[in-house]
Design a protein around this motif. Structure first.
Motif, mmCIF file in Angstrom:
data_model
loop_
_atom_site.group_PDB
_atom_site.id
_atom_site.type_symbol
_atom_site.label_atom_id
_atom_site.label_comp_id
_atom_site.label_asym_id
_atom_site.label_seq_id
_atom_site.Cartn_x
_atom_site.Cartn_y
_atom_site.Cartn_z
ATOM 1 N N ASP A 163 -6.630 14.838 21.119
ATOM 2 C CA ASP A 163 -6.555 13.458 20.861
ATOM 3 C C ASP A 163 -7.381 12.388 21.039
ATOM 4 O O ASP A 163 -7.925 11.599 20.263
ATOM 5 N N LYS A 164 -7.892 12.475 22.281
ATOM 6 C CA LYS A 164 -9.006 11.620 22.748
ATOM 7 C C LYS A 164 -10.308 11.962 21.966
ATOM 8 O O LYS A 164 -10.806 10.985 21.401
ATOM 9 N N ALA A 165 -10.607 13.131 21.925
ATOM 10 C CA ALA A 165 -11.803 13.803 21.212
ATOM 11 C C ALA A 165 -11.886 13.319 19.765
ATOM 12 O O ALA A 165 -12.797 12.813 18.933
ATOM 13 N N LEU A 166 -10.451 13.168 19.069
ATOM 14 C CA LEU A 166 -10.590 12.828 17.442
ATOM 15 C C LEU A 166 -10.681 11.330 17.276
ATOM 16 O O LEU A 166 -11.076 10.981 16.200
ATOM 17 N N GLN A 167 -10.668 10.349 18.487
ATOM 18 C CA GLN A 167 -10.855 9.161 18.431
ATOM 19 C C GLN A 167 -12.361 8.778 18.576
ATOM 20 O O GLN A 167 -12.866 7.547 18.696
ATOM 21 N N PHE A 168 -13.282 9.910 19.064
ATOM 22 C CA PHE A 168 -14.620 9.694 19.845
ATOM 23 C C PHE A 168 -15.379 9.149 18.502
ATOM 24 O O PHE A 168 -15.547 9.598 17.403
ATOM 25 N N ASN A 169 -16.121 7.740 18.703
ATOM 26 C CA ASN A 169 -17.005 7.441 17.710
ATOM 27 C C ASN A 169 -18.427 6.987 17.969
ATOM 28 O O ASN A 169 -19.134 6.400 17.269
ATOM 29 N N ASP A 170 -18.841 7.416 19.184
ATOM 30 C CA ASP A 170 -20.185 7.057 19.454
ATOM 31 C C ASP A 170 -21.151 7.810 18.899
ATOM 32 O O ASP A 170 -20.822 8.775 18.189
ATOM 33 N N SER A 171 -22.251 7.247 18.834
ATOM 34 C CA SER A 171 -23.356 7.974 17.977
ATOM 35 C C SER A 171 -24.518 8.217 18.896
ATOM 36 O O SER A 171 -24.793 7.270 19.602
#
Length: 196
Positions: A163-171
């Motif tokens: 769930d947390k990984a699916l929200q990851f947006n860093d680039s």
């Protein structure tokens, strides 16, 4: 209860690629199936009917799939060499999604660097592994407190991480596969300095 046949894991399972699993079952989220273990990327030649470990694998994999969907929304794992990204992408093939979150902890990239690499129609986060496990490295990357997960079972931990990984947006800096090959260091022998 979600079965593996209903998910994007079905082909990998039928090819005998899902190995050493500590989780290969429905999680607590409706319709979600979780896998924790190793994915065989290249098999050794078989003699007679002996079972041999794969020649190349992605270890410490954590991944989830949703029933009725053909792609994996989240996967993380360890690669001994950046070069194996090509193999991984070929093995996963049509289970990869352009919107999927894929985190690869690679043993032979500079410990101070993080990259994004597009390959096989998907974007992979290429991260160094700092003498730790994929699970611990991922918790750190996603700012998940280990204490918060203590009371959860393996399926619950897998849900929380996914769930947390699916929200990851860093680039991170983008590199091509060829650039990655040029940047990578030598491949370490995992069995060096081990008592026999």
């Amino acid at each position: 209860m979600t079965t593996i046949q209903e998910t994007a894991f079905a082909r990998l399972e039928s090819e005998g690629r899902l190995l050493n699993s500590v989780l290969k079952a429905a999680t607590h989220k409706p319709g979600r199936f979780g896998f924790r273990g190793d994915i065989a990327l290249k098999f050794q030649a078989k003699l007679a009917d002996e079972a041999r470990p794969p020649e190349i694998s992605s270890d410490q994999v954590i991944a989830v799939a949703q029933a009725g969907e053909g792609t994996l929304p989240f996967l993380t794992g360890f690669l001994l060499s950046f070069e194996y990204l090509k193999l991984l992408a070929e093995v996963l093939g049509d289970t990869l999604s352009p919107t999927g979150k894929y985190f690869l902890f690679v043993d032979n990239i500079d410990i101070s660097k993080k990259y994004q690499c597009e390959y096989g129609g998907a974007t992979f986060y290429i991260l160094p592994i700092d003498e730790s496990t994929v699970y611990n490295e991922l918790l750190q990357l996603l700012y998940i407190d280990k204490g918060d997960l203590k009371k959860l079972d393996t399926a619950g931990k897998t849900d929380a991480v996914a769930d947390k990984a699916l929200q990851f947006n860093d680039s991170f800096p983008k590199i091509s596969y060829e650039e990655g090959l040029a940047l990578m260091g030598p491949v370490r022998n995992l069995y060096e300095n081990r008592p026999v």
